[in-house]
Scaffold this motif. Sequence first.
Motif, mmCIF file in Angstrom:
data_model
loop_
_atom_site.group_PDB
_atom_site.id
_atom_site.type_symbol
_atom_site.label_atom_id
_atom_site.label_comp_id
_atom_site.label_asym_id
_atom_site.label_seq_id
_atom_site.Cartn_x
_atom_site.Cartn_y
_atom_site.Cartn_z
ATOM 1 N N TYR A 141 -19.062 -14.386 -4.973
ATOM 2 C CA TYR A 141 -17.994 -13.620 -5.631
ATOM 3 C C TYR A 141 -17.431 -14.394 -6.822
ATOM 4 O O TYR A 141 -17.136 -13.818 -7.864
ATOM 5 N N ILE A 200 -11.332 -8.528 -5.457
ATOM 6 C CA ILE A 200 -11.656 -7.494 -4.470
ATOM 7 C C ILE A 200 -11.815 -8.114 -3.091
ATOM 8 O O ILE A 200 -11.266 -7.635 -2.096
ATOM 9 N N ALA A 201 -12.559 -9.211 -3.056
ATOM 10 C CA ALA A 201 -12.778 -9.890 -1.781
ATOM 11 C C ALA A 201 -11.443 -10.383 -1.219
ATOM 12 O O ALA A 201 -11.187 -10.294 -0.016
ATOM 13 N N GLN A 236 0.830 -1.205 0.000
ATOM 14 C CA GLN A 236 0.000 0.000 0.000
ATOM 15 C C GLN A 236 0.863 1.253 0.000
ATOM 16 O O GLN A 236 0.500 2.279 0.574
ATOM 17 N N GLN A 257 -9.596 -7.450 0.233
ATOM 18 C CA GLN A 257 -10.209 -7.011 1.489
ATOM 19 C C GLN A 257 -9.826 -7.923 2.642
ATOM 20 O O GLN A 257 -9.551 -7.464 3.743
ATOM 21 N N THR A 258 -9.806 -9.219 2.366
ATOM 22 C CA THR A 258 -9.435 -10.151 3.425
ATOM 23 C C THR A 258 -7.986 -9.971 3.811
ATOM 24 O O THR A 258 -7.619 -10.074 4.979
ATOM 25 N N ARG A 301 -19.574 -7.761 -6.246
ATOM 26 C CA ARG A 301 -18.153 -7.895 -5.905
ATOM 27 C C ARG A 301 -17.526 -9.128 -6.552
ATOM 28 O O ARG A 301 -18.119 -10.194 -6.615
ATOM 29 N N GLU A 319 -21.368 -4.741 -2.727
ATOM 30 C CA GLU A 319 -21.540 -6.052 -2.125
ATOM 31 C C GLU A 319 -22.127 -7.071 -3.115
ATOM 32 O O GLU A 319 -21.654 -8.197 -3.202
ATOM 33 N N ALA A 362 -13.828 -11.243 8.271
ATOM 34 C CA ALA A 362 -14.457 -10.863 7.009
ATOM 35 C C ALA A 362 -14.792 -12.074 6.160
ATOM 36 O O ALA A 362 -15.507 -11.981 5.190
ATOM 37 N N GLN A 415 -6.220 -7.275 3.648
ATOM 38 C CA GLN A 415 -5.905 -6.024 4.325
ATOM 39 C C GLN A 415 -6.813 -5.764 5.515
ATOM 40 O O GLN A 415 -6.904 -4.648 5.999
ATOM 41 N N GLY A 416 -7.483 -6.822 5.953
ATOM 42 C CA GLY A 416 -8.379 -6.673 7.087
ATOM 43 C C GLY A 416 -7.620 -6.313 8.358
ATOM 44 O O GLY A 416 -6.432 -6.543 8.480
ATOM 45 N N SER A 431 -12.698 -2.667 -7.891
ATOM 46 C CA SER A 431 -12.662 -2.202 -6.512
ATOM 47 C C SER A 431 -13.367 -0.855 -6.366
ATOM 48 O O SER A 431 -13.901 -0.543 -5.311
#
Lengths: 284, 281
Positions: free
Chosen positions: B74, B231-232, A225, B235-236, B227, B224, B66, B238-239, B219
């Motif tokens: 997805y 993307i999912a 990032q 997200q997981t 998606r 939702e 998540a 960078q949770g 993204s």
Amino acid sequence: MLAPTAVLLFGLFIFPLLWSLGLSFYRYSALRPQQAPRFVGFENYAWLLTDLSIWQRFIATGVLVAGSVGLQFLIGVSLAFLLYREFKGRKIVLSILIAPMMMAPVAAGAFFKLIYDPSFGVLTYVTKTLFGVQVGWLEKPAPAMLGVIIADTWMWSPFVMLLTLSGLLSAPKHLLEMAQIDRAGRSLTFRYILLPHIKPLMMLAVLLRTMESFKLFDTIWIMTQGGPGDATETLALALYRVGFQYYNTGRASALAYLMLAVVIVLSNFYLRLASRASSPEGET
Amino acid sequence: MNLKKMLRVVLIVAVSALYAFPVLWVVLTAFKERIDIFTQPPKLFFTPTLDNFASIFSDSASDGSAFSSDFGRYFLNSALLSFGSVFTAIVFGTMGAYAASRFPFKNRDFAMFSILSTRMLPAVAVVIPVYLLYRTLNLMNTYLGMTLLYTAFNLPFVIWMMRSFFDEIPREIEEAAMMDGSSRFRAFYRVALPQVKSGIAGAAVISLLFTWNEFLFASMLTGEETRTVPIALAQTLQGERGVDWGKLAAIETLYILPVLIAAALLQKYLLRGLTFGTVKG
């Protein structure tokens, strides 16, 4: 028959781009659509040229492009020569090598994140046992940049290999045989028969890779990032941040145009080279 | 001489292993239990488990992470958008490519250059205006919007690649067919198209990959309901709660499986595809 294409491309690329060209002269935030854009002339462009952090993004982008294109070129060309002569199982080896470039950059980024992990990553373990140092892949600025470059090189050095290999294989067989009969040395054969065939293709590969790593976003975004700090924050990431985290749409549009200018210059070179590469007869 | 040969073999094997490693490692991780993933030194041998795969599709992540979201959906979204947009792109793209190959209309080179240049634009630069456009037109988080977008993405590529295939086949057969009274469209459909079948297959698979792998636009523009897998995945990854690597690796394994199959089938077209038809593999 080209009409549907023209309509769709105009609607989804040309028109939006003109729109954002306009926006680049305005102060506007996509977050507050009810607030009308305010005309500010070249203020956004002035910001680009005077803001110190943008220059740092340029440097980061330059390091990334130089490092990853350089490595990809060296490794790719070496691989091409390694795989040039026919052997059993070459097809399988080629399949293995081209698999990375077909994968999602997001997936590739995640692979390497696992490998670089500071506590249980394989590479962390290897570098620790071999050299006794905790490299801190993705944790410290220089190793993070190197980590991104390695991931990009893993994905794309086989592309340089493929292009070079196709050049090598297209070198006329009869010339190579004649060179052998005439006992021409290896370096002579290389210089006068092989090199003219692979040179335009290698240049094409370098140009395409330069363009792509200049735009590289997904892999870096997934892995770092832009961090640690702003060590791997390239122009592409900065653009994303200005546009979608600070929601400074006007400034982001100006930055987008700056990047567009670079890519347009590069793609002009690409087209010129590509038309030469597709007719190698005209080369020698 | 023999030593040299052996060195070459060793080198080739080592290189293949090195390039295969990141993928293999994730696949192995997908079959590991939690405790085997987080050990140092990393484990190469372990008792495999299918738990990670089972957990992708069930809603009950024990730590409420998540992952409780529905990955089945997805995957379906990714597949739907990929196939829908590639189908449209192939239909319009082959028609456009045929036109570009057979009719030397005015400004053809400029038109072709413009078409290609849209594919060379940095995605990050285009995403801002497209985002604004979609918001205005209410196309955000819709299948229609995403399909249109991905069709537009793939069109330039399909046109450039298919044109290089059409340029290679002789036009005399079509001309003969038209002499015998068939229309231009019939000549295209019945005579030219069957000759470039393999090209269409190649272009389709490469476009499928582009779409299957696309991240940035998805993204920004999906929600939702629409998606897609990448993307999912992101997200997981960078949770906030830390990453469940076993599950993530299992998702990735499923996500790249079709790609690996394509890689094995596609060698012939890859080079041509990635250079927009300018280099014949």
